[in-house]
Design an enzyme around this catalytic site. Structure first.
Site, PDB file in Angstrom:
ATOM      1  N   ASP A  13       0.852  -1.194   0.000  1.00 43.08           N
ATOM      2  CA  ASP A  13       0.000   0.000   0.000  1.00 43.08           C
ATOM      3  C   ASP A  13       0.888   1.244   0.000  1.00 43.08           C
ATOM      4  O   ASP A  13       1.856   1.327   0.757  1.00 43.08           O
ATOM      5  CB  ASP A  13      -0.889  -0.016   1.248  1.00 43.08           C
ATOM      6  CG  ASP A  13      -1.573   1.321   1.484  1.00 43.08           C
ATOM      7  OD1 ASP A  13      -2.628   1.556   0.880  1.00 43.08           O
ATOM      8  OD2 ASP A  13      -1.033   2.133   2.276  1.00 43.08           O
ATOM      9  N   ASP A 109      -3.579   2.462  -5.501  1.00 42.68           N
ATOM     10  CA  ASP A 109      -2.457   2.572  -4.569  1.00 42.68           C
ATOM     11  C   ASP A 109      -2.195   1.291  -3.783  1.00 42.68           C
ATOM     12  O   ASP A 109      -1.440   1.299  -2.815  1.00 42.68           O
ATOM     13  CB  ASP A 109      -2.675   3.737  -3.605  1.00 42.68           C
ATOM     14  CG  ASP A 109      -3.911   3.565  -2.731  1.00 42.68           C
ATOM     15  OD1 ASP A 109      -4.740   2.689  -3.049  1.00 42.68           O
ATOM     16  OD2 ASP A 109      -4.053   4.307  -1.747  1.00 42.68           O
ATOM     17  N   GLU A 110      -2.780   0.177  -4.188  1.00 37.04           N
ATOM     18  CA  GLU A 110      -2.549  -1.100  -3.520  1.00 37.04           C
ATOM     19  C   GLU A 110      -2.389  -2.204  -4.559  1.00 37.04           C
ATOM     20  O   GLU A 110      -3.151  -2.266  -5.526  1.00 37.04           O
ATOM     21  CB  GLU A 110      -3.722  -1.470  -2.612  1.00 37.04           C
ATOM     22  CG  GLU A 110      -3.909  -0.592  -1.396  1.00 37.04           C
ATOM     23  CD  GLU A 110      -5.104  -1.043  -0.578  1.00 37.04           C
ATOM     24  OE1 GLU A 110      -4.909  -1.576   0.525  1.00 37.04           O
ATOM     25  OE2 GLU A 110      -6.242  -0.879  -1.066  1.00 37.04           O
TER      26      GLU A 110
END
Length: 413
Positions: A13, A109-110
């Site tokens: 993350d 974002d992960e």
């Protein structure tokens, strides 16, 4: 089966991703309280991301910009630049692919990584995770956190509940240790449990993950069907799903959601947005050569405290990717379930998708003519832009199609 090698899965993350990208691009704001937020004159004046410095003042994601500015007078506000964030996310994916060929994006974002076959090249999982973190920081200026587990659900909860909270930015959540780690956490820390589900569990007297883990699966399935069993499995760290490159190739649904620039109070103005949403959903379905047979409509009320709004679905009489067909059904759902309260956001989803190579004939509607017209409109928009051809209703004050044509993912490029 007992002799099979355990998998090693990472969930990585990016910390405050949008803000981190902005700080990397502008070192002058690196040590300042920064948020990424939309236009304060519109409903999109909401905090999309806040850096740790801003969070230390009590600023939180999803609150109104004016509220954040009251908490921190020196707040630096940056407008979102989605095109740049997407490019940076793709750059980070390339970094991950240097460590393993099994990389699956979970969000912008992960990302999940299956490093089972390559971890031996980098020492052990903890050392490998730190190598990845250093390389991402060196090449992008973004800090990332790594959750490690033998499956995706353990890796996700390792990241969210532990890696994000320790200085190393890495945590290995082992299944044999979950009774001393995961099970002691509040029930809302279980992946898949939101605020509404939390309230349900509290009414049942379930406050910790361990209490859910001790329940019989049959009790949970009686309350929530298959999802109840999924929650029980998650609490026990059971997840057989692979980290796969093609995880998103087979779509289960195509949806579009819009946060409105102000509270919409009348059915007339809300239905303008419903039509625009149906247009966008059907255009994307046609682009993928898909048709669907289940429509879902959901709206959220302006009063977040009372949780007004609804989410409903219905089976369509025929498979379709035609906007007007979908719109008529969406209006039916909306008229039936809207409680006449102000609406803050609304979304439409088309599900149970199948290839569109079989067109169902209808005695009362010329589907072939409708399909030809829809494809002609798609061609015009592809060549000249999304606002090159519009429904007349989108020219009304409540319409948002022209405004959104200038954006990516709901935000300016």
């Amino acid at each position: 089966m007992s002799g099979l090698k355990k998998r090693i899965i990472f969930l990585i993350d990016m910390q405050s991703f949008y803000v981190s990208v902005e700080k990397a691009a502008n070192p002058q704001i690196r040590n300042k309280p920064v948020v990424v937020a939309g236009d304060p004159e519109r409903r999109s004046g909401i905090i999309l991301a806040a850096c740790p410095i801003a969070k230390s003042y009590g600023v939180v994601t999803a609150e109104a910009l004016w509220q954040a500015q009251q908490k921190c007078r020196q707040l630096v506000v940056v407008r979102p630049r989605m095109e740049m964030y997407i490019q940076r996310s793709m750059q980070i994916t390339k970094i991950f692919e240097a460590f393993t060929d099994l990389v699956e994006p979970f969000s912008i974002d992960e990302q999940f990584l299956d490093v089972t076959g390559s971890v031996h090249l980098f020492g052990d999982p903890l050392k490998m995770a730190q190598q990845i973190r250093r390389r991402v920081w060196f090449e992008t200026g973004i800090n990332c956190r790594v959750g490690i587990g033998e499956n995706k659900v353990l890796a996700k909860m390792a990241c969210d509940n532990f890696a994000k909270k320790n200085e190393e930015g890495v945590f290995w959540l082992k299944k044999e240790d979950i009774s001393n780690t995961l099970w002691k956490l509040p029930i809302e820390k279980l992946f898949g449990v939101g605020s509404r589900m939390k309230r349900h569990f509290h009414r049942m007297g379930v406050y910790q993950i361990g209490q859910l883990a001790d329940m019989r699966p049959a009790i949970l399935t009686r309350h929530w069907g298959v999802n109840g069993e999924v929650l029980w499995r998650t609490a026990h760290g059971i997840d057989d799903s692979p980290v796969a490159l093609g995880s998103y190739e087979t779509q289960k649904g195509i949806g579009h959601h819009m946060t409105l620039p102000r509270d919409y109070h009348t059915a007339a103005e809300i239905k303008v947005i419903l039509l625009e949403l149906c247009e966008e959903v059907c255009r994307r379905a046609r682009k993928k050569e898909l048709i669907g047979s289940v429509l879902s409509v959901g709206c959220r009320g302006a009063d977040l405290a009372t949780g007004t709004g609804f989410g409903r679905q219905m089976k369509l009489t025929e498979q379709t990717n035609d906007a007007m067909t979908l719109y008529q059904a969406a209006c039916h759902l909306f008229d039936r379930h809207w409680e006449r309260t102000p609406v803050r956001s609304i979304g439409v989803n088309l599900g149970q998708l199948v290839p569109d190579n079989v067109l169902q004939l209808n005695l009362f509607t010329d589907n072939v003519k409708r399909q030809s017209l829809s494809h002609a409109m798609d061609d015009i928009r592809d060549r000249f832009g999304n606002d090159a051809i519009l429904r007349a209703s989108s020219l009304l004050e409540s319409g948002q199609a022209i405004e959104r044509a200038r954006k990516i993912g709901g935000h300016y490029k």
